[in-house]
Write a protein that holds these residues in place. Sequence first.
Motif, PDB file in Angstrom:
ATOM      1  N   ARG A 122      -1.455   3.238  13.950  1.00 23.42           N
ATOM      2  CA  ARG A 122      -0.360   2.469  14.526  1.00 23.42           C
ATOM      3  C   ARG A 122       0.341   1.507  13.417  1.00 23.42           C
ATOM      4  N   LYS A 123      -0.359   0.920  12.455  1.00 19.26           N
ATOM      5  CA  LYS A 123       0.411   0.535  11.176  1.00 19.26           C
ATOM      6  C   LYS A 123      -0.534   0.835  10.074  1.00 19.26           C
ATOM      7  N   ARG A 124       0.034   1.115   9.053  1.00 22.47           N
ATOM      8  CA  ARG A 124      -0.831   1.578   7.739  1.00 22.47           C
ATOM      9  C   ARG A 124       0.224   1.119   6.724  1.00 22.47           C
ATOM     10  N   ILE A 125       0.161  -0.007   6.405  1.00 23.07           N
ATOM     11  CA  ILE A 125       1.006  -0.772   5.258  1.00 23.07           C
ATOM     12  C   ILE A 125       0.477  -0.955   4.093  1.00 23.07           C
ATOM     13  N   THR A 152       8.968   4.268  -2.577  1.00 22.76           N
ATOM     14  CA  THR A 152       8.609   3.485  -1.519  1.00 22.76           C
ATOM     15  C   THR A 152       7.173   3.466  -0.791  1.00 22.76           C
ATOM     16  N   PHE A 153       6.597   4.759  -0.983  1.00 23.59           N
ATOM     17  CA  PHE A 153       5.137   5.144  -0.538  1.00 23.59           C
ATOM     18  C   PHE A 153       5.058   4.758   0.970  1.00 23.59           C
ATOM     19  N   PHE A 206       5.110   6.260   7.045  1.00 23.73           N
ATOM     20  CA  PHE A 206       6.177   5.415   6.426  1.00 23.73           C
ATOM     21  C   PHE A 206       7.342   5.199   7.667  1.00 23.73           C
ATOM     22  N   MET A 207       7.614   6.124   8.631  1.00 23.85           N
ATOM     23  CA  MET A 207       8.559   5.826   9.638  1.00 23.85           C
ATOM     24  C   MET A 207       7.865   4.994  10.844  1.00 23.85           C
ATOM     25  N   VAL A 210       7.651   1.395   9.683  1.00 24.04           N
ATOM     26  CA  VAL A 210       9.068   0.950  10.123  1.00 24.04           C
ATOM     27  C   VAL A 210       9.295   0.634  11.517  1.00 24.04           C
ATOM     28  N   ALA A 211       8.982   1.552  12.388  1.00 23.75           N
ATOM     29  CA  ALA A 211       9.128   1.451  13.711  1.00 23.75           C
ATOM     30  C   ALA A 211       8.347   0.050  14.277  1.00 23.75           C
ATOM     31  N   HIS A 212       7.148   0.203  13.734  1.00 18.76           N
ATOM     32  CA  HIS A 212       6.380  -1.093  14.293  1.00 18.76           C
ATOM     33  C   HIS A 212       6.612  -2.464  14.190  1.00 18.76           C
TER      34      HIS A 212
END
Length: 312
Positions: A122-125, A152-153, A206-207, A210-212
């Motif tokens: 769901r999120k991996r930043i 940007t990784f 990555f996308m 960004v969407a999250h």
Amino acid sequence: MKEHDQRGLAIFSGKNFTRPTAYVLLLSLSYALGYLSSSSVSTKEQASRIEETPQSNTPRKNATTDSTISLQSEPDHFHFTTQCADPIPSKLVRRTIIDRVFNGTNPYDGFPPAHVSHLLRRKRIKGWGSTGAVFENLIRKVKPRTIIEVGTFLGASAIHMAELTKRLGIRTQILCVDDFRGWPGFRDRFRDIGMVNGDVMLLYQFMQNVAHVNATESVLPVPFSTGSALEKLCEWGVLGDLIEVDAGHDFHSAWSDINRAYKILRPGGVIFGHDYFTGADNKGVRRAVNLFARVKGLRILLDGQHWVIDSP
């Protein structure tokens, strides 16, 4: 004439001394004299070169200057691209990238595709130095309409800049240049990043990141190698007001990225990057940044681990 000299002449002039024999002896003598003469000259030249070469243990105060002069005499070191196209207006940057990179279709439409959705978190930043004060400092200073991030990784710094520009009321398009392949062995540290038929899910994750955070309108990926992508941005007239260079950290990669990125920096813009102080010391990013600034006659400012160079 001495007696032994007379006997020597007799040997060469006697009837028993044939012409072929004399010819062979004269040829051998000429060859021997030539060889000795050549050896003597070579030895003198070598001695001269040794005297002109500074001793290896003698400190060279201008070593960097010498390197710069050498590079300036080799134009290929600076010929990274042809002349860039005329800059397009900032309001056309997003449309240009969508048309030229994604065949006119927004890459976030229908995202995520069914065959990878179950592999994404769901999120991996994750990033390094991605929320430093330098980002807000430069965004407040430049008020960029176009930001180009080179390397940007998973998008940590891009997402941070998107949140900053939104909070500051600046309408900004952020282009993230990366091949989204990571590096050999990166999955040893990021085992939760999926893979399908050898394709690591970095672009998709990555996308997803960004969407999250609802930043799909301000952040676009440019999924190619940094060299090829920066060349094309130059040819398309896509210039950045603020450019972050944080891809390869060896000298040659950083040198190439900085030179190419600087060509697409708008007048009055700022180029900056991370990892100025690392264990690589003056063999990696710092060496590339220092040499670039020296050659261009620019000043380096430091903000934590980040280096900053203003355009003239």
